[in-house]
Design an enzyme around this catalytic site. Sequence first.
Site, PDB file in Angstrom:
ATOM      1  CG  HIS A 146      -1.836   5.164  -1.600  1.00 22.96           C
ATOM      2  ND1 HIS A 146      -2.402   6.062  -2.466  1.00 22.96           N
ATOM      3  CD2 HIS A 146      -2.287   3.943  -1.983  1.00 22.96           C
ATOM      4  CE1 HIS A 146      -3.198   5.419  -3.321  1.00 22.96           C
ATOM      5  NE2 HIS A 146      -3.129   4.134  -3.047  1.00 22.96           N
ATOM      6  CB  CYS A 197      -5.947  -1.084  -3.204  1.00 21.83           C
ATOM      7  SG  CYS A 197      -6.082   0.703  -3.397  1.00 21.83           S
ATOM      8  CB  CYS A 229      -0.868   0.032   1.260  1.00 23.99           C
ATOM      9  SG  CYS A 229      -1.838  -1.454   1.560  1.00 23.99           S
ATOM     10  NE  ARG A 273      -9.899   3.187  -4.491  1.00 16.63           N
ATOM     11  CZ  ARG A 273      -9.052   2.510  -5.261  1.00 16.63           C
ATOM     12  NH1 ARG A 273      -9.088   1.194  -5.305  1.00 16.63           N
ATOM     13  NH2 ARG A 273      -8.152   3.143  -5.988  1.00 16.63           N
TER      14      ARG A 273
END
Lengths: 282, 114, 123
Positions: free
Chosen positions: A200, A243, A196, A239
Amino acid sequence: MKMTQLALTAICAISATVVMADKKATDTSPAEDLKVYRDYFNKRFPGIPLNEFGNGVYAIDKVSRDSWEAIEEFPPYEPMIEAGEAMWNKPFANGKSFASCFGNSPAQRKNYPHWDAKRKMVVTMELAINDCLEANGEKPLGYNKGKIADLAAYMAYQSRGQKIDVQIPNDPDALAAYNDGKAFYFARRGQLNFSCASCHMESAGMHVRTDTLSPALGHASGWPVYRSKWGELGTLHRRFGGCNEQVRAKKFKPQGKEYRNLEYFLAHMSNGIEYNGPSSRK
Amino acid sequence: MKKILLSAALVAIALSFGGCAKHEMKESAAPAGDTTKQAYENAIAAAKSEQKKAAAVGGEWRDTGKMIKSAEEAAAAGDYGMAKGLADKAAAQGRLGQEQAASQVNAGNPSYLY
Amino acid sequence: MRKTASFATTAVSLAALFAGASMMPTAAGAADADTIKYGKEVAFDRKKGNCLSCHMIADGESPGDLGPPLIAMKARFPDREKLRAQIWDPMIANPGTRMPPFGKYQALSGKEIDAIVDYLYTL
């Protein structure tokens, strides 16, 4: 000779302290993490106030911000808030309603996610909604979209302005859940081998094709989200699944332990940012 | 010209060795191209077992299940060669997913955050 | 620049000729232009290399910027094997990289990576 050796040792010692190694999830406390992530994003996006991060990519991308603001003037999620309000007010077959589970107030966002010491697990708002339904003899809802997102949208709307305030109590099990979420966040996953954080944190503000990658900070504030790509409302766990699939990992079950712990970690990171859901995203 | 030929030869050598890395992939025990039903059945059992092990450590990949399904469909249609190939691919994904998960058990704040 | 490019093409075509017998699945002497074209297709295909999602490449539209622009590849990777290895498993050279290990994780076949390298050497 001796001097040279000494100097060399000194240089090595200095460089060892300068070059930081990756840390294990258990190496850092939630409070330390909070500071590290704040500092990192402040340095990366100087001058952006903390609360602005609740607007996701629009906090850092001036170009798309204008069209987003125009959309938010006549929000596509308005009918869903109304549908959620109707759900809130409609009595169950036993005569009770959601109000009986949530202290008579739909403005519950600030209370979730939280550590439930008795159940030894992270409880999210969506989980609590289904717990309420089942406790009253009603059928639970699907966790990704539809009715649960409608109700969550109404509850989030009623909670706007409340601040994220996720506590990790002094309980080894709670800390373990937080660390589990942290490890998930930083673990590479799927055939494409991204974590992740690869997108991000490390690449926040950079572009995949023309899409600007949003910063992790603030990611937990605006749910449920009306995504243009979905053409409807979806939950945070929906979501997460999307992802994971984008990096070609098998998605996990919404509201399963993995995603609840991930939400716990992610929401804690955003402590102090206002809940501003529901919101719209590209 | 001499220089060009020399570099071309070097590139050629590099090219012919280029295949080496490919052999890093682990193949399942049965020889490739074996199109018997038995070979497929061994391969699909291995694929399912590796998939399960990957899932147990949270390391299953997105398409592994689809590959297994496609393998089963190919087998049902009698194409054991294709079915075994797909099953082998799925098994390899399962193993790689396990390897990946094992390499990430210590994941936490990366150094770039500091 | 043009000179470098044509030099690279010559080298690659000769190389393909030499290597054809041992490893190219296509008939020996298959047009190198086809290999390069194939390499470009694989590199641009969103379900294959999808290189444009992170790299600027020549005439590719809407490139991302997570990785460096793919220019002067021959000068940056004089050793073809190093370039191939960078696509096969970039974590060997840089454990912290975000670039996927396309070969090791079987997102691309060895043949596809070879063709991409052929294409990259024209950049």
